[in-house]
Design a protein around this motif. Structure first.
Motif, short mmCIF file in Angstrom:
data_model
loop_
_atom_site.label_atom_id
_atom_site.label_comp_id
_atom_site.label_asym_id
_atom_site.label_seq_id
_atom_site.Cartn_x
_atom_site.Cartn_y
_atom_site.Cartn_z
N HIS A 186 114.12 66.58 39.63
CA HIS A 186 112.82 65.96 39.38
C HIS A 186 111.75 67.01 39.08
N ASN B 271 112.49 55.17 40.62
CA ASN B 271 112.99 55.80 39.40
C ASN B 271 114.06 54.92 38.75
N GLN C 32 118.83 62.49 36.03
CA GLN C 32 117.69 61.62 36.33
C GLN C 32 118.14 60.16 36.42
N ALA D 211 106.24 63.44 33.48
CA ALA D 211 107.27 63.54 34.52
C ALA D 211 106.79 64.42 35.67
#
Length: 198
Positions: free
Chosen positions: A175, A104, A30, A85
């Motif tokens: 994701h 992000n 991430q 999320a």
């Protein structure tokens, strides 16, 4: 510190934290391409794990900061982060890769710490009797070995997240996978801890 304590500490750490490598790899994925993300993930992992150790050490000495009935509800932390999320992934499902990267910023240290602590709630129950019977010297040995191994665990999570095949897969589906894993961890903690046993 004798070799038997070191061996026992290594085995205990590995058995109780094997699932953390996957979670760390997801956090590292991430944060890929974001400045300081590796540092934030590592810091969060250490903060969360030090909190686990602090509670376990205190409980081994007879002080309990967390009532036993509260431990299953720690599952609400990763569950809430996973739902958040998932909501972000849904809202930005049509973003291009560049838009997604700009938006992000990668994981925050306190989010990683919260997931680490919640996921380690069951570890506390394992560590307390071991620490209590090890005595202060043995307990210190366990804590030192655990903190050293945590660095190895962080490196392993980062290693997996940066392997080309794994990195590509995580870049495409990370994701979606991160929210699913966080929600799964949260539900597992709640269910296995007996949060719904009324």
């Amino acid at each position: 510190m004798n070799l038997s304590v070191i061996g026992q500490a290594v085995g205990l750490f590995a058995v109780t934290n094997i699932d953390d490598v996957l979670v760390l790899a997801l956090f590292f994925a991430q944060g890929a391409g974001h400045r300081g993300a590796t540092r934030r993930v590592a810091l969060g992992q250490y903060l969360g794990f030090i909190a686990i150790l602090a509670v376990a050490v205190a409980a081994a000495f007879g002080a309990t900061f967390l009532p036993e009935w509260l431990i299953p509800y720690l599952g609400l932390l990763p569950l809430a982060l996973g739902i958040r999320a998932a909501g972000q992934a849904w809202r930005h499902r049509h973003d291009t890769d560049d838009e997604h990267t700009t938006r992000n910023r990668g994981p925050k240290s306190l989010e990683v710490a919260a997931v680490t602590f919640a996921n380690g709630g069951d570890n506390i129950g394992v560590y307390v009797p071991v620490f209590a019977t090890a005595g202060p010297g043995g307990m210190a040995g366990y804590v030192i070995v655990f903190l050293l191994l945590l660095g190895l665990w962080i490196a392993a999570g980062r290693h997996f997240a940066t392997r080309p095949a794994i990195a590509t897969a995580l870049a495409r589906g990370g994701h979606l996978l991160l929210p699913a894993v966080l929600i799964g961890i949260g539900l597992l903690i709640l269910v296995e801890g007996g949060a719904f046993d009324w």
